[in-house]
Design a protein around this motif. Structure first.
Motif, PDB file in Angstrom:
ATOM      1  N   HIS A  11      32.443   3.677 -64.891  1.00  0.00           N
ATOM      2  CA  HIS A  11      31.870   3.101 -66.087  1.00  0.00           C
ATOM      3  C   HIS A  11      31.566   1.684 -66.199  1.00  0.00           C
ATOM      4  N   LEU A  12      32.381   0.704 -65.486  1.00  0.00           N
ATOM      5  CA  LEU A  12      32.360  -0.609 -65.692  1.00  0.00           C
ATOM      6  C   LEU A  12      31.111  -1.292 -65.537  1.00  0.00           C
ATOM      7  N   LEU A  15      28.580  -0.949 -68.079  1.00  0.00           N
ATOM      8  CA  LEU A  15      28.720  -1.513 -69.205  1.00  0.00           C
ATOM      9  C   LEU A  15      28.487  -2.982 -69.023  1.00  0.00           C
ATOM     10  N   ARG A  16      29.165  -3.378 -67.915  1.00  0.00           N
ATOM     11  CA  ARG A  16      28.819  -5.016 -67.536  1.00  0.00           C
ATOM     12  C   ARG A  16      27.351  -5.440 -67.590  1.00  0.00           C
ATOM     13  N   GLU A  41      34.572  -1.906 -59.728  1.00  0.00           N
ATOM     14  CA  GLU A  41      33.353  -1.383 -60.385  1.00  0.00           C
ATOM     15  C   GLU A  41      32.960  -0.119 -59.351  1.00  0.00           C
ATOM     16  N   HIS A  52      41.908  -1.722 -66.895  1.00  0.00           N
ATOM     17  CA  HIS A  52      41.934  -1.768 -68.292  1.00  0.00           C
ATOM     18  C   HIS A  52      41.539  -2.947 -69.092  1.00  0.00           C
ATOM     19  N   TYR A  54      39.444  -5.338 -67.953  1.00  0.00           N
ATOM     20  CA  TYR A  54      38.182  -5.445 -67.674  1.00  0.00           C
ATOM     21  C   TYR A  54      37.049  -4.570 -68.737  1.00  0.00           C
ATOM     22  N   ARG A  55      37.617  -3.418 -68.940  1.00  0.00           N
ATOM     23  CA  ARG A  55      37.011  -2.735 -70.002  1.00  0.00           C
ATOM     24  C   ARG A  55      37.233  -3.144 -71.349  1.00  0.00           C
ATOM     25  N   ASP A  56      38.366  -3.491 -71.639  1.00  0.00           N
ATOM     26  CA  ASP A  56      38.618  -3.953 -72.994  1.00  0.00           C
ATOM     27  C   ASP A  56      37.517  -5.293 -73.385  1.00  0.00           C
ATOM     28  N   GLN A  59      33.954  -4.340 -73.631  1.00  0.00           N
ATOM     29  CA  GLN A  59      33.754  -3.528 -75.089  1.00  0.00           C
ATOM     30  C   GLN A  59      33.950  -4.745 -76.027  1.00  0.00           C
TER      31      GLN A  59
END
Length: 61
Positions: A11-12, A15-16, A41, A52, A54-56, A59
């Protein structure tokens, strides 16, 4: 020999891209090479701590 893909990073990339951030910008933020972010990714590299963080970061962007 096949590479196992890790779904944690799947999902990264979308999202990016939705935040209009480049691989280079993400890599610079974390002090890693763009290839590190790319392989994370694509699920080729597994690094749960980086994933984690990277996701934070994505977001919050």
């Amino acid at each position: 020999m096949s590479c196992l893909r890790h779904p944690a990073g799947a999902h990264l990339r979308p999202l990016r891209q939705s935040k209009n951030l480049t691989l280079t910008a993400a890599a610079q933020h974390f002090g890693v090479w763009p290839a590190t972010i790319s392989t994370l990714e694509r699920g080729i590299r597994r690094d749960d701590d980086l994933a984690h963080a990277y996701r934070d970061w994505l977001q919050a962007a």
